[in-house]
Design a protein around this motif. Structure first.
Motif, PDB file in Angstrom:
ATOM      1  N   GLY A   1       0.714  -1.200  -0.041  1.00  0.00           N
ATOM      2  CA  GLY A   1       0.024   0.067  -0.179  1.00  0.00           C
ATOM      3  C   GLY A   1       0.857   1.170  -0.106  1.00  0.00           C
ATOM      4  N   GLY A   2       2.044   1.139   0.222  1.00  0.00           N
ATOM      5  CA  GLY A   2       2.951   2.447  -0.041  1.00  0.00           C
ATOM      6  C   GLY A   2       2.968   2.942  -1.305  1.00  0.00           C
ATOM      7  N   GLY A   3       3.769   4.246  -1.509  1.00  0.00           N
ATOM      8  CA  GLY A   3       3.824   4.981  -2.761  1.00  0.00           C
ATOM      9  C   GLY A   3       4.007   6.182  -2.590  1.00  0.00           C
ATOM     10  N   LEU A   4       4.133   6.803  -3.492  1.00  0.00           N
ATOM     11  CA  LEU A   4       4.459   8.404  -3.490  1.00  0.00           C
ATOM     12  C   LEU A   4       2.919   9.357  -3.593  1.00  0.00           C
ATOM     13  CD1 LEU A   4       6.359  11.025  -4.237  1.00  0.00           C
ATOM     14  CD2 LEU A   4       5.999  10.257  -6.663  1.00  0.00           C
ATOM     15  N   VAL A   5       2.923  10.187  -2.642  1.00  0.00           N
ATOM     16  CA  VAL A   5       1.753  10.877  -2.458  1.00  0.00           C
ATOM     17  C   VAL A   5       1.801  12.406  -2.212  1.00  0.00           C
ATOM     18  CG1 VAL A   5       1.588  10.530  -0.183  1.00  0.00           C
ATOM     19  CG2 VAL A   5      -0.517  10.955  -1.453  1.00  0.00           C
ATOM     20  N   GLN A   6       1.349  13.103  -2.280  1.00  0.00           N
ATOM     21  CA  GLN A   6       1.704  14.864  -2.455  1.00  0.00           C
ATOM     22  C   GLN A   6       1.137  15.371  -0.973  1.00  0.00           C
ATOM     23  OE1 GLN A   6      -0.535  17.013  -5.243  1.00  0.00           O
ATOM     24  NE2 GLN A   6       1.042  16.918  -7.000  1.00  0.00           N
ATOM     25  N   PRO A   7       1.777  16.053  -0.473  1.00  0.00           N
ATOM     26  CA  PRO A   7       1.540  16.507   1.002  1.00  0.00           C
ATOM     27  C   PRO A   7      -0.016  16.879   0.906  1.00  0.00           C
ATOM     28  CG  PRO A   7       3.286  17.590   0.341  1.00  0.00           C
ATOM     29  CD  PRO A   7       2.868  16.824  -0.884  1.00  0.00           C
ATOM     30  N   GLY A   8      -0.780  16.322   1.999  1.00  0.00           N
ATOM     31  CA  GLY A   8      -2.116  16.204   2.317  1.00  0.00           C
ATOM     32  C   GLY A   8      -2.971  15.321   1.883  1.00  0.00           C
ATOM     33  N   GLY A   9      -2.243  14.210   1.177  1.00  0.00           N
ATOM     34  CA  GLY A   9      -2.743  13.184   0.523  1.00  0.00           C
ATOM     35  C   GLY A   9      -3.096  12.182   1.589  1.00  0.00           C
ATOM     36  N   SER A  10      -3.494  11.029   1.029  1.00  0.00           N
ATOM     37  CA  SER A  10      -3.912   9.860   1.956  1.00  0.00           C
ATOM     38  C   SER A  10      -3.369   8.533   1.358  1.00  0.00           C
ATOM     39  CB  SER A  10      -5.423   9.713   2.359  1.00  0.00           C
ATOM     40  OG  SER A  10      -5.939  10.764   2.990  1.00  0.00           O
ATOM     41  N   LEU A  11      -3.139   7.513   2.248  1.00  0.00           N
ATOM     42  CA  LEU A  11      -2.869   6.105   1.781  1.00  0.00           C
ATOM     43  C   LEU A  11      -3.392   5.345   3.011  1.00  0.00           C
ATOM     44  CD1 LEU A  11       1.097   6.531   0.811  1.00  0.00           C
ATOM     45  CD2 LEU A  11      -0.887   5.909  -0.765  1.00  0.00           C
ATOM     46  N   ARG A  12      -3.548   3.966   2.360  1.00  0.00           N
ATOM     47  CA  ARG A  12      -3.999   3.262   3.375  1.00  0.00           C
ATOM     48  C   ARG A  12      -2.711   1.800   3.391  1.00  0.00           C
ATOM     49  NH1 ARG A  12      -9.061  -0.826   4.271  1.00  0.00           N
ATOM     50  NH2 ARG A  12      -8.482  -1.914   2.443  1.00  0.00           N
ATOM     51  N   LEU A  13      -2.207   1.678   4.214  1.00  0.00           N
ATOM     52  CA  LEU A  13      -1.166   0.423   4.483  1.00  0.00           C
ATOM     53  C   LEU A  13      -1.920  -0.990   5.008  1.00  0.00           C
ATOM     54  CD1 LEU A  13       1.839   1.981   5.778  1.00  0.00           C
ATOM     55  CD2 LEU A  13       1.077   2.100   3.281  1.00  0.00           C
ATOM     56  N   SER A  14      -1.469  -1.991   4.384  1.00  0.00           N
ATOM     57  CA  SER A  14      -1.863  -3.283   4.735  1.00  0.00           C
ATOM     58  C   SER A  14      -0.811  -4.091   5.171  1.00  0.00           C
ATOM     59  CB  SER A  14      -2.827  -3.939   3.705  1.00  0.00           C
ATOM     60  OG  SER A  14      -4.124  -3.265   3.274  1.00  0.00           O
ATOM     61  N   CYS A  15      -1.050  -5.078   6.201  1.00  0.00           N
ATOM     62  CA  CYS A  15      -0.382  -5.956   6.502  1.00  0.00           C
ATOM     63  C   CYS A  15      -0.949  -7.449   6.837  1.00  0.00           C
ATOM     64  CB  CYS A  15       0.328  -5.769   7.745  1.00  0.00           C
ATOM     65  SG  CYS A  15       1.616  -6.862   8.598  1.00  0.00           S
ATOM     66  N   VAL A  16      -0.709  -8.177   5.991  1.00  0.00           N
ATOM     67  CA  VAL A  16      -1.386  -9.712   5.961  1.00  0.00           C
ATOM     68  C   VAL A  16      -0.402 -10.468   6.724  1.00  0.00           C
ATOM     69  CG1 VAL A  16      -2.391 -11.485   4.466  1.00  0.00           C
ATOM     70  CG2 VAL A  16      -2.456  -9.297   3.720  1.00  0.00           C
ATOM     71  N   ALA A  17      -1.136 -11.153   7.670  1.00  0.00           N
ATOM     72  CA  ALA A  17      -0.131 -12.202   8.755  1.00  0.00           C
ATOM     73  C   ALA A  17      -0.636 -13.517   8.274  1.00  0.00           C
ATOM     74  CB  ALA A  17      -0.593 -11.562  10.029  1.00  0.00           C
ATOM     75  N   SER A  18       0.336 -14.300   8.852  1.00  0.00           N
ATOM     76  CA  SER A  18       0.187 -15.815   8.964  1.00  0.00           C
ATOM     77  C   SER A  18       1.068 -16.554   9.816  1.00  0.00           C
ATOM     78  CB  SER A  18       0.005 -16.207   7.472  1.00  0.00           C
ATOM     79  OG  SER A  18       1.481 -16.215   7.157  1.00  0.00           O
ATOM     80  N   GLY A  19       0.693 -17.688  10.264  1.00  0.00           N
ATOM     81  CA  GLY A  19       1.752 -18.606  11.032  1.00  0.00           C
ATOM     82  C   GLY A  19       1.328 -18.134  12.433  1.00  0.00           C
ATOM     83  N   PHE A  20       0.591 -17.413  13.007  1.00  0.00           N
ATOM     84  CA  PHE A  20       0.240 -17.425  14.528  1.00  0.00           C
ATOM     85  C   PHE A  20      -1.202 -17.235  14.509  1.00  0.00           C
ATOM     86  CE2 PHE A  20       0.201 -12.612  14.733  1.00  0.00           C
ATOM     87  CZ  PHE A  20       0.452 -12.304  13.407  1.00  0.00           C
ATOM     88  N   THR A  21      -1.559 -16.961  15.785  1.00  0.00           N
ATOM     89  CA  THR A  21      -3.003 -16.756  16.316  1.00  0.00           C
ATOM     90  C   THR A  21      -3.264 -15.177  16.165  1.00  0.00           C
ATOM     91  OG1 THR A  21      -3.133 -18.684  17.864  1.00  0.00           O
ATOM     92  CG2 THR A  21      -4.850 -17.025  17.815  1.00  0.00           C
TER      93      THR A  21
END
Length: 116
Positions: A8-28
Motif C-alpha cells: 500500500g505504500g507509494g508516492l503521495v503529495q502533502p495532504g494526501g492519504s494512503l492505506r497500508l495493509s499487513c497480511v499476517a500468517s503463522g500465528f494466532t
C-alpha cells in the motif's frame, strides 16, 4: 512460519492519504498485538500505532494522532494503517510488527514518500 507482508505504500503529495495493509500468517492473529513502525533515513525507528487483539484498543505516536488510524480485520488476518493529511516528515519505510512465542517478527516494509 510467521509471515508479515506489507503493501500500500507509494508516492503521495502533502495532504494526501494512503492505506497500508499487513497480511499476517503463522500465528494466532486475533489475539496478537499488532504494531506499525516506521524508519526514515538517519532517524530512529518509531512506533507509529498499535492495536490490541482482544477489544481492539489502539495507541498512537503523538506525531500522528488525529491523522493516522490503525484497524484490523481478524477474519482476513490483516491490519491496516489509514494515513491522512500526510506530511513530508511522514516519509519512511513502514513496517508491520508483532510478537509470538516470545519472538519479535517484522515485515519487510513498504515505502511511503510524501513529496510534491
Amino acid at each position: 512460519q510467521v509471515q508479515l507482508v506489507e503493501s500500500g505504500g507509494g508516492l503521495v503529495q502533502p495532504g494526501g492519504s494512503l492505506r497500508l495493509s499487513c497480511v499476517a500468517s503463522g500465528f494466532t492473529f486475533s489475539s496478537a498485538v499488532m504494531n506499525w513502525y516506521r524508519q526514515a533515513p538517519g532517524k530512529e525507528r518509531e512506533l507509529v500505532a498499535a492495536i490490541q487483539g482482544t477489544g481492539g484498543r489502539t495507541n498512537y505516536a503523538d506525531s500522528v494522532k488525529g491523522r493516522f488510524f490503525i484497524s484490523r480485520d481478524n477474519a482476513k488476518k490483516t491490519v491496516y494503517l489509514q494515513m491522512n493529511s500526510l506530511k513530508p516528515d511522514d516519509t519512511a519505510v513502514y513496517h508491520c510488527n508483532t510478537q509470538a512465542w516470545g519472538i519479535v517478527y517484522w515485515g519487510r516494509g513498504t515505502q511511503v514518500t510524501v513529496s510534491s
